[in-house]
Design a protein around this motif. Sequence first.
Motif, PDB file in Angstrom:
ATOM      1  N   LEU A 149      -2.753  -2.254  -0.939  1.00  0.00           N
ATOM      2  CA  LEU A 149      -3.035  -0.856  -0.605  1.00  0.00           C
ATOM      3  C   LEU A 149      -4.502  -0.510  -0.853  1.00  0.00           C
ATOM      4  O   LEU A 149      -5.086   0.308  -0.125  1.00  0.00           O
ATOM      5  N   ARG A 150      -5.118  -1.129  -1.851  1.00  0.00           N
ATOM      6  CA  ARG A 150      -6.548  -0.917  -2.074  1.00  0.00           C
ATOM      7  C   ARG A 150      -7.357  -1.458  -0.892  1.00  0.00           C
ATOM      8  O   ARG A 150      -8.331  -0.838  -0.454  1.00  0.00           O
ATOM      9  N   ARG A 151      -6.949  -2.622  -0.377  1.00  0.00           N
ATOM     10  CA  ARG A 151      -7.641  -3.158   0.794  1.00  0.00           C
ATOM     11  C   ARG A 151      -7.451  -2.232   1.985  1.00  0.00           C
ATOM     12  O   ARG A 151      -8.376  -2.037   2.789  1.00  0.00           O
ATOM     13  N   ALA A 152      -6.260  -1.664   2.107  1.00  0.00           N
ATOM     14  CA  ALA A 152      -5.997  -0.739   3.208  1.00  0.00           C
ATOM     15  C   ALA A 152      -6.903   0.484   3.114  1.00  0.00           C
ATOM     16  O   ALA A 152      -7.416   0.970   4.129  1.00  0.00           O
ATOM     17  N   ARG A 153      -7.127   0.973   1.899  1.00  0.00           N
ATOM     18  CA  ARG A 153      -8.028   2.116   1.730  1.00  0.00           C
ATOM     19  C   ARG A 153      -9.465   1.728   2.059  1.00  0.00           C
ATOM     20  O   ARG A 153     -10.190   2.491   2.722  1.00  0.00           O
ATOM     21  N   GLN A 154      -9.881   0.547   1.625  1.00  0.00           N
ATOM     22  CA  GLN A 154     -11.236   0.080   1.928  1.00  0.00           C
ATOM     23  C   GLN A 154     -11.442  -0.088   3.436  1.00  0.00           C
ATOM     24  O   GLN A 154     -12.538   0.161   3.955  1.00  0.00           O
ATOM     25  N   ASP A 155     -10.380  -0.507   4.133  1.00  0.00           N
ATOM     26  CA  ASP A 155     -10.475  -0.734   5.578  1.00  0.00           C
ATOM     27  C   ASP A 155     -10.311   0.546   6.384  1.00  0.00           C
ATOM     28  O   ASP A 155     -10.392   0.510   7.615  1.00  0.00           O
ATOM     29  N   GLY A 156     -10.057   1.661   5.715  1.00  0.00           N
ATOM     30  CA  GLY A 156      -9.898   2.926   6.411  1.00  0.00           C
ATOM     31  C   GLY A 156      -8.493   3.194   6.901  1.00  0.00           C
ATOM     32  O   GLY A 156      -8.255   4.208   7.570  1.00  0.00           O
ATOM     33  N   GLU A 157      -7.545   2.311   6.570  1.00  0.00           N
ATOM     34  CA  GLU A 157      -6.162   2.537   6.977  1.00  0.00           C
ATOM     35  C   GLU A 157      -5.533   3.658   6.159  1.00  0.00           C
ATOM     36  O   GLU A 157      -4.653   4.373   6.650  1.00  0.00           O
ATOM     37  N   PRO A 164      -3.760   4.096  -4.520  1.00  0.00           N
ATOM     38  CA  PRO A 164      -3.018   2.849  -4.312  1.00  0.00           C
ATOM     39  C   PRO A 164      -2.031   2.533  -5.432  1.00  0.00           C
ATOM     40  O   PRO A 164      -0.927   2.045  -5.163  1.00  0.00           O
ATOM     41  N   LYS A 165      -2.404   2.804  -6.689  1.00  0.00           N
ATOM     42  CA  LYS A 165      -1.506   2.493  -7.800  1.00  0.00           C
ATOM     43  C   LYS A 165      -0.250   3.348  -7.737  1.00  0.00           C
ATOM     44  O   LYS A 165       0.872   2.840  -7.916  1.00  0.00           O
ATOM     45  N   ALA A 166      -0.418   4.642  -7.501  1.00  0.00           N
ATOM     46  CA  ALA A 166       0.745   5.533  -7.422  1.00  0.00           C
ATOM     47  C   ALA A 166       1.606   5.179  -6.217  1.00  0.00           C
ATOM     48  O   ALA A 166       2.848   5.191  -6.308  1.00  0.00           O
ATOM     49  N   LEU A 167       0.972   4.838  -5.097  1.00  0.00           N
ATOM     50  CA  LEU A 167       1.725   4.494  -3.898  1.00  0.00           C
ATOM     51  C   LEU A 167       2.489   3.183  -4.099  1.00  0.00           C
ATOM     52  O   LEU A 167       3.644   3.057  -3.678  1.00  0.00           O
ATOM     53  N   ALA A 168       1.865   2.220  -4.776  1.00  0.00           N
ATOM     54  CA  ALA A 168       2.553   0.967  -5.087  1.00  0.00           C
ATOM     55  C   ALA A 168       3.763   1.234  -5.987  1.00  0.00           C
ATOM     56  O   ALA A 168       4.850   0.675  -5.768  1.00  0.00           O
ATOM     57  N   GLY A 169       3.582   2.078  -7.005  1.00  0.00           N
ATOM     58  CA  GLY A 169       4.688   2.426  -7.882  1.00  0.00           C
ATOM     59  C   GLY A 169       5.807   3.131  -7.147  1.00  0.00           C
ATOM     60  O   GLY A 169       6.992   2.911  -7.434  1.00  0.00           O
ATOM     61  N   TYR A 170       5.428   3.968  -6.190  1.00  0.00           N
ATOM     62  CA  TYR A 170       6.420   4.688  -5.400  1.00  0.00           C
ATOM     63  C   TYR A 170       7.290   3.716  -4.604  1.00  0.00           C
ATOM     64  O   TYR A 170       8.526   3.774  -4.654  1.00  0.00           O
ATOM     65  N   PHE A 171       6.640   2.787  -3.894  1.00  0.00           N
ATOM     66  CA  PHE A 171       7.413   1.841  -3.087  1.00  0.00           C
ATOM     67  C   PHE A 171       8.239   0.911  -3.975  1.00  0.00           C
ATOM     68  O   PHE A 171       9.367   0.557  -3.628  1.00  0.00           O
ATOM     69  N   GLY A 172       7.692   0.531  -5.132  1.00  0.00           N
ATOM     70  CA  GLY A 172       8.470  -0.279  -6.063  1.00  0.00           C
ATOM     71  C   GLY A 172       9.700   0.456  -6.554  1.00  0.00           C
ATOM     72  O   GLY A 172      10.793  -0.125  -6.675  1.00  0.00           O
TER      73      GLY A 172
END
Length: 203
Positions: A149-157, A164-172
Motif C-alpha cells: 500500500l505504501r508503494r501504491a501511495r508512492q505511485d499515485g494509486e 497504508p498502515k491503517a488500511l493494511a490493518g483494516y484489510f487484515g
Amino acid sequence: MPAPASAPRRGRPPAFDRDEVLAAATRLFWQHGYEATSVTDLTSAMGIRPGSLYAAFGDKESLFEEVVRRYGRSPVGAFVTVALEEEPTAHDAFARILREAAAVYADPSHPAGCLMISAATNVTPQDAGIQDRLRELRNGNLRTFEERLRRARQDGELPPEADPKALAGYFGTVLQGMSQQARDGATTADLTRIAELALRAWP
C-alpha cells in the motif's frame, strides 16, 4: 537375457506416504485447533503409531510447524501472496484477495476459515510458542500489506493522505472476521457481500 539385479536399497522404506499423513494432520489442526488436537487424535487420523509420528516429525509442535509450512505453500494458504505478486495494481490485488478469501474460507472440501487464523485459539501457557508463531506470521502478512500500500501511495494509486498502515490493518481485520464468519456457517455468497462492502473503503 535376464534383467540385471537391482542394487539393494539402503535404510528402511517409508512406512507411510508423508503427504497423505500431513494432509490428515492439517485437516485435524484446522478443524479443532492446536490445543484441542491430541497426539492420539493425530495418530488415529494419520493412520500411524505414536512412535512413527515422533520418529518422522519429532513431536506435536514440530508436526504442527510442518503443517503450517505446507499449508502456506498450498493453493488455499498461498492465495494472498499470489494475488499480491500477480496483480498489477494494489486495488486489484486486494480485491482479488478478498474475493478469493470468500471462496476459500467457505469451501466445503476442507475445514472452514483460515488455518493460521483459527488454529491457535485457547492455547495453554506451555504452548504459547505456537500462538506466538502464528501471530508473527499474521503480522508478517500485515507488514506485506502495508508495504504494498505504501508503494501504491508512492505511485499515485492512493491519495497522499491515505494511511497504508491503517488500511493494511483494516484489510487484515476483514480477513480475520471473514474466517470466523465462515467457521460460524457463512457461505461464499455471504462472504462475497462482505468483501464487496469492504472494498468500498478503498480511498
